[in-house]
Design a protein around this motif. Structure first.
Motif, PDB file in Angstrom:
ATOM      1  N   ALA A  24       0.772  -1.101   0.070  1.00  0.00           N
ATOM      2  CA  ALA A  24      -0.059   0.098  -0.095  1.00  0.00           C
ATOM      3  C   ALA A  24       0.926   1.349  -0.034  1.00  0.00           C
ATOM      4  CB  ALA A  24      -0.870   0.173   1.109  1.00  0.00           C
ATOM      5  N   GLY A  25       1.973   1.037  -0.057  1.00  0.00           N
ATOM      6  CA  GLY A  25       3.038   2.133  -0.017  1.00  0.00           C
ATOM      7  C   GLY A  25       3.047   2.999   1.480  1.00  0.00           C
ATOM      8  N   GLY A 128      -1.402   4.822  -6.980  1.00  0.00           N
ATOM      9  CA  GLY A 128      -0.263   3.591  -6.775  1.00  0.00           C
ATOM     10  C   GLY A 128      -0.913   2.342  -6.265  1.00  0.00           C
ATOM     11  N   SER A 129      -1.589   2.513  -5.099  1.00  0.00           N
ATOM     12  CA  SER A 129      -2.256   1.577  -4.593  1.00  0.00           C
ATOM     13  C   SER A 129      -3.314   0.660  -5.214  1.00  0.00           C
ATOM     14  CB  SER A 129      -2.903   1.636  -3.306  1.00  0.00           C
ATOM     15  OG  SER A 129      -2.212   2.137  -2.301  1.00  0.00           O
ATOM     16  N   ALA A 130      -4.151   1.614  -6.085  1.00  0.00           N
ATOM     17  CA  ALA A 130      -5.018   1.115  -7.128  1.00  0.00           C
ATOM     18  C   ALA A 130      -4.366   0.078  -8.281  1.00  0.00           C
ATOM     19  CB  ALA A 130      -6.020   2.226  -7.631  1.00  0.00           C
ATOM     20  N   ASN A 131      -3.175   0.962  -8.554  1.00  0.00           N
ATOM     21  CA  ASN A 131      -2.522   0.253  -9.826  1.00  0.00           C
ATOM     22  C   ASN A 131      -2.064  -1.208  -9.339  1.00  0.00           C
ATOM     23  OD1 ASN A 131      -0.960   0.349 -12.324  1.00  0.00           O
ATOM     24  ND2 ASN A 131       0.938   0.239 -10.868  1.00  0.00           N
ATOM     25  N   MET A 132      -1.734  -1.155  -8.067  1.00  0.00           N
ATOM     26  CA  MET A 132      -1.200  -2.477  -7.576  1.00  0.00           C
ATOM     27  C   MET A 132      -2.268  -3.517  -7.351  1.00  0.00           C
ATOM     28  SD  MET A 132       2.158  -1.893  -6.834  1.00  0.00           S
ATOM     29  CE  MET A 132       2.290  -3.517  -6.007  1.00  0.00           C
ATOM     30  N   ARG A 133      -3.518  -3.024  -7.000  1.00  0.00           N
ATOM     31  CA  ARG A 133      -4.434  -3.716  -7.145  1.00  0.00           C
ATOM     32  C   ARG A 133      -5.013  -4.386  -8.706  1.00  0.00           C
ATOM     33  NH1 ARG A 133      -6.000  -0.516  -2.902  1.00  0.00           N
ATOM     34  NH2 ARG A 133      -7.230   0.872  -4.393  1.00  0.00           N
ATOM     35  N   PHE A 134      -4.771  -3.349  -9.686  1.00  0.00           N
ATOM     36  CA  PHE A 134      -5.021  -3.777 -10.916  1.00  0.00           C
ATOM     37  C   PHE A 134      -4.052  -5.150 -11.289  1.00  0.00           C
ATOM     38  CE2 PHE A 134      -3.908  -3.237 -15.531  1.00  0.00           C
ATOM     39  CZ  PHE A 134      -5.000  -3.443 -16.044  1.00  0.00           C
ATOM     40  N   HIS A 135      -2.971  -4.803 -11.149  1.00  0.00           N
ATOM     41  CA  HIS A 135      -1.804  -5.994 -11.288  1.00  0.00           C
ATOM     42  C   HIS A 135      -1.918  -6.952 -10.633  1.00  0.00           C
ATOM     43  CE1 HIS A 135       0.358  -3.556 -14.268  1.00  0.00           C
ATOM     44  NE2 HIS A 135       0.262  -2.633 -13.607  1.00  0.00           N
TER      45      HIS A 135
END
Length: 220
Positions: A24-25, A128-135
């Motif tokens: 989550a950074g 950034g957290s949403a991007n991590m969830r996407f991947h």
């Protein structure tokens, strides 16, 4: 279940919670972790927390310095290159076999919408957290719990490498529309095109992170 196994299970759960904070950074490369603060936040004993620290140190996510304490690891250039090599192998392959109606595709869409909302609010950590969830959802397309467990460690290392960039907007903003393009290709049944697009995307992201690492070394 024996006391030893119970303790190990608790340590593994704690390690997972700390790993989630990394993804989550919320924890940054080089940050010192306070045993007192974390044990209070997580409502666990220091002994259990130390065992979790040991597990995460073994995974390369934390490191211990004698007489100083436990710190969040800072990725090396070699580890960044390896992270992206693994991502291309795992994520692009998962996309190649993507089925438009797979439940993970819906989660990809939710992550895209979350990223756009955070983008408008200039909430770069949220983007950034949403991007991590996407991947993470892309990996879910493979329907492998073992692969998901493995990728959780990769995702934590990846988020630490993102922490090397001084400008989070530069890192995250360009990829929000690219995520939507990949999602639309999957929904259209164009899995091979989605995988090719992601491969180019990951190469671009890798160059950005490696450049940030090089700058951090120069200024150290």
């Amino acid at each position: 279940m024996t006391e030893e196994n119970e303790a190990l299970s608790l340590a593994e759960r704690l390690a997972g919670q700390i790993r989630d904070r990394l993804i989550a950074g919320e924890l940054k490369p080089g940050q010192r972790l306070s045993e007192a603060s974390l044990s209070s936040q997580l409502d666990v004993s220091r002994n259990s927390l130390r065992e979790a620290f040991r597990l995460l140190t073994k995974d390369g996510l934390l490191h211990h310095e004698a007489n100083r304490g436990v710190f969040v690891a800072t990725p090396s250039m070699a580890s960044i290159i390896d992270i992206y090599r693994v991502r291309r192998l795992v994520e692009c392959r998962a996309l190649e076999q993507a089925f438009p109606h797979h439940p993970a595709v819906r989660r990809m869409g939710q992550a895209v919408e979350q990223a756009h909302a955070c983008l408008k609010a200039e909430d770069w950590q949220g983007v950034g957290s949403a991007n991590m969830r996407f991947h993470g959802a892309i990996v879910d397309l493979a329907d492998s719990s073992r692969l998901n467990d493995f990728y959780a460690r990769i995702a934590a290392e990846l988020r630490l490498s993102f922490g090397l960039l001084a400008d989070p907007e530069l890192l995250h903003a360009p990829f929000v529309p690219l995520n939507r393009e990949i999602l639309e290709l999957v929904l259209a049944g164009k899995s091979a095109e989605a995988a090719a697009s992601l491969d180019a995307y990951l190469q671009r992201s890798e160059r950005m992170v490696l450049a940030a690492f090089a700058r951090s070394v120069e200024t150290a």
